[in-house]
Design a protein around this motif. Sequence first.
Motif, mmCIF file in Angstrom:
data_model
loop_
_atom_site.group_PDB
_atom_site.id
_atom_site.type_symbol
_atom_site.label_atom_id
_atom_site.label_comp_id
_atom_site.label_asym_id
_atom_site.label_seq_id
_atom_site.Cartn_x
_atom_site.Cartn_y
_atom_site.Cartn_z
ATOM 1 N N ARG A 1 -0.098 -18.593 -20.209
ATOM 2 C CA ARG A 1 0.520 -18.259 -21.640
ATOM 3 C C ARG A 1 0.276 -19.244 -22.978
ATOM 4 N NH1 ARG A 1 0.224 -12.781 -22.552
ATOM 5 N NH2 ARG A 1 1.632 -12.721 -24.151
ATOM 6 N N GLY A 2 0.248 -20.557 -22.451
ATOM 7 C CA GLY A 2 -0.092 -21.683 -23.015
ATOM 8 C C GLY A 2 1.816 -22.009 -23.777
ATOM 9 N N CYS A 3 3.188 -20.632 -23.678
ATOM 10 C CA CYS A 3 3.750 -21.012 -24.372
ATOM 11 C C CYS A 3 5.059 -21.907 -24.126
ATOM 12 C CB CYS A 3 4.088 -19.914 -24.201
ATOM 13 S SG CYS A 3 5.027 -19.796 -22.065
ATOM 14 N N ILE A 4 4.881 -23.526 -23.231
ATOM 15 C CA ILE A 4 5.619 -24.760 -23.141
ATOM 16 C C ILE A 4 4.621 -25.539 -23.785
ATOM 17 C CG2 ILE A 4 6.816 -25.805 -21.294
ATOM 18 C CD1 ILE A 4 5.858 -24.203 -19.623
ATOM 19 N N TYR A 5 5.914 -26.292 -24.811
ATOM 20 C CA TYR A 5 5.830 -26.800 -25.692
ATOM 21 C C TYR A 5 6.622 -28.041 -25.697
ATOM 22 C CZ TYR A 5 4.289 -22.117 -28.161
ATOM 23 O OH TYR A 5 4.042 -21.257 -28.366
ATOM 24 N N TRP A 6 5.702 -29.317 -26.542
ATOM 25 C CA TRP A 6 6.408 -30.271 -26.030
ATOM 26 C C TRP A 6 7.088 -30.911 -27.631
ATOM 27 C CZ3 TRP A 6 8.367 -33.630 -22.610
ATOM 28 C CH2 TRP A 6 6.916 -33.970 -21.127
ATOM 29 N N VAL A 7 8.320 -31.316 -27.711
ATOM 30 C CA VAL A 7 8.856 -30.914 -29.257
ATOM 31 C C VAL A 7 9.945 -32.761 -28.791
ATOM 32 C CG1 VAL A 7 9.201 -28.643 -29.609
ATOM 33 C CG2 VAL A 7 11.011 -29.782 -28.361
ATOM 34 N N PRO A 8 10.005 -33.331 -30.419
ATOM 35 C CA PRO A 8 10.933 -34.448 -30.495
ATOM 36 C C PRO A 8 12.773 -33.891 -29.381
ATOM 37 C CG PRO A 8 10.520 -33.329 -32.266
ATOM 38 C CD PRO A 8 9.646 -32.473 -31.245
ATOM 39 N N ARG A 9 12.905 -34.840 -29.283
ATOM 40 C CA ARG A 9 14.621 -34.445 -28.413
ATOM 41 C C ARG A 9 15.639 -34.271 -28.865
ATOM 42 N NH1 ARG A 9 17.816 -39.360 -25.661
ATOM 43 N NH2 ARG A 9 18.963 -37.793 -24.410
ATOM 44 N N GLU A 10 15.140 -34.437 -30.840
ATOM 45 C CA GLU A 10 16.687 -34.029 -31.736
ATOM 46 C C GLU A 10 16.297 -32.539 -31.811
ATOM 47 O OE1 GLU A 10 14.242 -36.360 -31.840
ATOM 48 O OE2 GLU A 10 15.633 -38.698 -31.928
ATOM 49 N N ALA A 11 15.206 -32.295 -31.305
ATOM 50 C CA ALA A 11 15.329 -30.959 -32.088
ATOM 51 C C ALA A 11 15.538 -29.861 -30.911
ATOM 52 C CB ALA A 11 13.660 -30.462 -32.679
ATOM 53 N N LEU B 1 13.572 -25.822 -39.392
ATOM 54 C CA LEU B 1 15.431 -25.622 -39.485
ATOM 55 C C LEU B 1 15.310 -27.482 -39.287
ATOM 56 C CD1 LEU B 1 16.808 -23.106 -37.636
ATOM 57 C CD2 LEU B 1 17.297 -23.545 -40.480
ATOM 58 N N PHE B 2 14.656 -28.037 -38.301
ATOM 59 C CA PHE B 2 14.621 -29.033 -37.236
ATOM 60 C C PHE B 2 14.015 -30.337 -38.701
ATOM 61 C CE2 PHE B 2 12.655 -32.933 -35.451
ATOM 62 C CZ PHE B 2 13.658 -33.863 -35.095
ATOM 63 N N GLU B 3 13.079 -29.840 -39.731
ATOM 64 C CA GLU B 3 12.319 -30.554 -39.780
ATOM 65 C C GLU B 3 13.086 -30.963 -41.181
ATOM 66 O OE1 GLU B 3 8.048 -28.493 -40.411
ATOM 67 O OE2 GLU B 3 7.921 -30.384 -37.983
ATOM 68 N N GLY B 4 14.051 -29.341 -41.980
ATOM 69 C CA GLY B 4 14.522 -29.275 -42.979
ATOM 70 C C GLY B 4 15.978 -29.659 -43.630
ATOM 71 N N GLY B 5 16.539 -30.641 -41.554
ATOM 72 C CA GLY B 5 18.239 -30.882 -41.799
ATOM 73 C C GLY B 5 18.324 -30.792 -41.150
ATOM 74 N N SER B 6 18.182 -29.622 -40.758
ATOM 75 C CA SER B 6 19.507 -28.189 -40.631
ATOM 76 C C SER B 6 19.542 -28.908 -38.625
ATOM 77 C CB SER B 6 19.407 -26.912 -40.571
ATOM 78 O OG SER B 6 20.242 -26.901 -41.976
ATOM 79 N N LEU B 7 20.381 -29.601 -38.124
ATOM 80 C CA LEU B 7 20.717 -29.542 -36.950
ATOM 81 C C LEU B 7 21.364 -29.416 -36.670
ATOM 82 C CD1 LEU B 7 19.843 -33.809 -36.838
ATOM 83 C CD2 LEU B 7 18.200 -31.500 -35.948
ATOM 84 N N CYS B 8 21.051 -28.005 -35.216
ATOM 85 C CA CYS B 8 22.458 -27.436 -34.120
ATOM 86 C C CYS B 8 23.421 -28.610 -33.937
ATOM 87 C CB CYS B 8 21.859 -26.706 -33.107
ATOM 88 S SG CYS B 8 22.836 -25.451 -32.516
ATOM 89 N N ALA C 1 30.220 -26.213 -36.175
ATOM 90 C CA ALA C 1 29.273 -25.681 -36.434
ATOM 91 C C ALA C 1 29.552 -24.651 -37.523
ATOM 92 C CB ALA C 1 29.104 -25.166 -34.823
ATOM 93 N N ALA C 2 30.367 -24.314 -37.310
ATOM 94 C CA ALA C 2 30.937 -23.310 -38.679
ATOM 95 C C ALA C 2 30.919 -23.735 -40.189
ATOM 96 C CB ALA C 2 32.498 -22.840 -38.292
#
Length: 370
Positions: free
Chosen positions: A260-270, A321-328, A335-336
């Motif tokens: 399905r091509g549904c596994i992505y490589w992403v930055p570790r921080e994201a 969200l990650f690129e906008g500066g919102s990191l979980c 978090a609250a």
Amino acid sequence: MAMHVAPAPSHVPATARHGPEHPVALGCLSAHLGPPGGSAVDAGRTRCGLAVLTALSSRQAAQRRAARRRPRSALQSGESPAPPQNLYQLLGLSAIEAASASVDLLKQRQRALLRVCHPDVAGDGGSAVTSLLSEAVGLLSTSQGRLEYEALLQGESVRNVYGPKMKWPSMADVTFASDEWANVEEEERGEKHAAQECVVVDEVACVSCNICVDAAPNTFDIVDYPGGDDNCSGRRTARVLTQWGDGEEALLEAVEYCPRGCIYWVPREAVRTIEYVSQAEEYQPFLGSKRKILDVRGGKTNFDPIKGYQVWWPVEEGLRLFEGGSLCPEDPVAAAGALGLDERVAAAWEELPAEARAKALDVLATASQE
């Protein structure tokens, strides 16, 4: 109809797309009522006396237990608790509780406080607090009302859902992957490891074929999909439970052979942010208030049977969200989010008579132990 996955939107990075308590002194009682072997009357008196003393002992024990459980009042404790600064704190809610408080809880706290703060009890000084308690229940009973109040606390006219101040109310419901990036053997590292990239699964598109689990069994597993039937396999999906549980070669194989091509490589921080978006209740079908507000899928389904492909992308939204500066965050209290200051609450609290304030603090202290 054959199901397929539409190409990821162009603004998704290419790297992402690829990827008995007190004993009774019975001897003293017997000495008082008479020696053993006395008349039947004496025996009856003894039994009656024992029953009465036992009952008294039980009641006293219960009273002692209750006293141990009863919180000291603010005046007895000698402490000076900080006054509430906003409607959440006025109802005795912590930062985390405030993010998901139910209507029943709000009304329960309101009724308990009105018994000590209402003007009929506390005098005119209780009017402002009584009014704010009504406002708190009305405003905080709905997600939109909470959104507006949070915006007020933060001094914002419009809530920026992608801003760094956003809250993460479903933290307890999300399974975050452990991270073994630093523990990968030297010979099993490669370019992706050097670039600190990790793998994530588009849980909407996954058909739980098990290929990635076979290729990298220490990284992937098949789990229940939080959105139920609203993904391509219906209720099941592959998910990364341990980042870099396998070497880079095994991970590359899992990505390459995913049908399905549904596994992505992403930055570790994201990763943590993407995991939140993929699993959190507010992003799931028919419960997705945030998605409805954003209109990213019309509040309907992830998979569109007419178009034959998914209509929203959790990985893409997590990256936004990650690129906008919102990191979980990893700290659930953080978090609250910061609740902020509502000057009206502090002023209303000061108007309350001191005795009423102490009683109100007792109410909130008792509620926090329930």
